[in-house]
Design a protein around this motif. Structure first.
Motif, short mmCIF file in Angstrom:
data_model
loop_
_atom_site.label_atom_id
_atom_site.label_comp_id
_atom_site.label_asym_id
_atom_site.label_seq_id
_atom_site.Cartn_x
_atom_site.Cartn_y
_atom_site.Cartn_z
N GLY A 42 29.04 26.30 11.86
CA GLY A 42 28.36 26.91 12.99
C GLY A 42 27.58 25.93 13.84
O GLY A 42 27.22 24.84 13.39
N VAL B 235 23.20 32.48 15.72
CA VAL B 235 24.20 31.98 14.78
C VAL B 235 23.54 31.65 13.45
O VAL B 235 24.12 31.89 12.38
CB VAL B 235 24.93 30.75 15.35
CG1 VAL B 235 25.66 29.97 14.25
CG2 VAL B 235 25.91 31.18 16.42
N GLU C 138 23.11 34.76 11.60
CA GLU C 138 24.44 35.15 11.13
C GLU C 138 24.81 34.40 9.85
O GLU C 138 25.28 35.00 8.87
CB GLU C 138 25.45 34.86 12.24
CG GLU C 138 26.88 35.25 11.96
CD GLU C 138 27.75 35.01 13.18
OE1 GLU C 138 28.87 34.51 13.02
OE2 GLU C 138 27.31 35.35 14.31
N HIS D 56 34.77 30.97 8.16
CA HIS D 56 34.02 31.64 9.23
C HIS D 56 33.45 30.58 10.16
O HIS D 56 32.69 29.71 9.72
CB HIS D 56 32.89 32.49 8.64
CG HIS D 56 32.16 33.31 9.66
ND1 HIS D 56 32.36 34.67 9.80
CD2 HIS D 56 31.23 32.96 10.60
CE1 HIS D 56 31.58 35.12 10.78
NE2 HIS D 56 30.89 34.10 11.27
N ALA E 172 31.32 29.99 13.64
CA ALA E 172 30.44 30.61 14.62
C ALA E 172 29.99 29.55 15.62
O ALA E 172 29.07 28.78 15.34
CB ALA E 172 29.23 31.25 13.92
N THR E 173 30.65 29.50 16.74
CA THR E 173 30.35 28.46 17.72
C THR E 173 30.94 28.86 19.07
O THR E 173 31.59 29.90 19.20
CB THR E 173 30.93 27.11 17.27
OG1 THR E 173 30.51 26.09 18.18
CG2 THR E 173 32.45 27.14 17.22
N SER F 19 33.64 33.61 15.38
CA SER F 19 32.51 34.34 15.95
C SER F 19 31.87 33.53 17.07
O SER F 19 31.87 32.30 17.05
CB SER F 19 31.48 34.61 14.85
OG SER F 19 30.31 35.18 15.36
N ALA F 20 31.31 34.25 18.07
CA ALA F 20 30.61 33.64 19.21
C ALA F 20 31.55 32.97 20.18
O ALA F 20 31.12 32.25 21.07
CB ALA F 20 29.54 32.65 18.75
N ASP G 268 25.37 37.25 21.43
CA ASP G 268 24.91 36.47 20.29
C ASP G 268 24.22 37.35 19.24
O ASP G 268 24.54 37.31 18.05
CB ASP G 268 23.95 35.38 20.80
CG ASP G 268 23.60 34.36 19.73
OD1 ASP G 268 24.42 34.14 18.82
OD2 ASP G 268 22.51 33.77 19.81
N SER H 283 26.62 40.01 17.74
CA SER H 283 27.58 39.37 16.83
C SER H 283 26.96 39.14 15.46
O SER H 283 27.61 39.39 14.43
CB SER H 283 28.05 38.03 17.41
OG SER H 283 28.86 38.23 18.54
N VAL I 209 28.53 40.80 12.18
CA VAL I 209 29.02 39.92 11.11
C VAL I 209 28.33 40.23 9.79
O VAL I 209 28.98 40.34 8.73
CB VAL I 209 28.82 38.44 11.49
CG1 VAL I 209 28.98 37.53 10.27
CG2 VAL I 209 29.80 38.03 12.57
#
Length: 255
Positions: free
Chosen positions: A58, A74, A77, A114, A116-117, A164-165, A200, A203, A207
């Motif tokens: 992430g 994030v 998350e 996973h 997230a970025t 994600s993101a 953001d 999410s 998640v």
């Protein structure tokens, strides 16, 4: 609970099927939903919830040179994932590079990856990418190669690739083709990604709920875990509009 599998073509690929509304309720309130990138479906194979080692990569920092804002949620998350899934390895910000991602995927038996970025999907491979924690673009072909190499080195495939993101290119009506290509090339049995820019905070909430439902033995499938997470947001006054919960779609094996 019944599952609907859609095989979509043309502009239909960019429609959030879960948000179809009959005047009383959304389709996701009645069915678990998944999308196949092609007519050939993967053989059904239930998820082993007792063995879910997870790799999370992430980025929370802003990247002014790329015109990218920070993603502060994030971190929330990632903390939710780590609290839910016991075997979680984390690559965060400066530790998240193309090389470190490759080493971790090749060297550890992660069943869930996973990421997230920031990222974008397009019908053009060179415009479909995720951004590492140091600002490098990892395009669809590079990520596909990393994951495919992992599948050759490990005896078990990646069950789930969760992006994600990320967001699609709004100007590209065929952007979902890039996402479908990602699902096919990655070697993962299932991919969850977003059809448009994902808020953001919403999410992070979705998640966290998704993984809580995923490890629940009463929840039969990944599609149902995503459905329940989306229902959690529908029932939350802060996130009940489709713009918050509808972007995320499940591609590939719905189990």
């Amino acid at each position: 609970m019944k599952n609907l599998v859609f095989v979509l073509d043309g502009p239909l690929r960019n429609i959030p099927i879960s948000a179809l509304y009959d005047g009383k309720q959304f389709l996701i309130e009645k069915y678990a939903i998944s999308t196949s990138p092609g007519l050939q479906l993967l053989g059904p194979k239930p998820l082993d919830r007792q063995a879910l080692p997870t790799l999370v990569a992430g980025s929370t920092d802003p990247m002014p040179d790329l015109g990218l804002k920070s993603l502060p949620k994030v971190l929330v998350e990632i903390k939710k994932i780590a609290a839910t899934l016991a075997k979680t390895d984390i690559l965060l910000n400066q530790a998240f590079t193309r090389d470190s991602l490759q080493r971790s995927i090749l060297g550890k038996p992660a069943r869930i990856v996973h990421i997230a970025t920031h990222g974008q999907f397009s019908s053009q491979a060179n415009q479909t990418y995720i951004v590492s924690g140091i600002g490098d673009r990892i395009n669809i072909n590079q990520l596909g190669d990393i994951l495919n190499n992992r599948d050759q080195a490990q005896s078990q495939p990646i069950e789930l690739l969760f992006l994600s993101a990320c967001q699609t290119l709004k100007s590209d009506p065929q952007a979902a083709l890039g996402m479908a290509g990602m699902a096919v090339q990655s070697g993962a049995r299932s991919t969850i990604a977003s059809l448009w820019y994902a808020d953001d905070e919403a999410s992070a909430e979705l998640v966290g709920k998704f993984y809580e439902h995923l490890i629940d033995p009463k929840v039969a499938t990944k599609a149902e875990a995503l459905r329940l997470a989306q229902l959690d947001l529908i029932n939350n006054p802060r996130f009940n509009l489709p713009v918050y919960w509808a972007p995320y779609v499940l591609l590939g094996n719905w189990l």
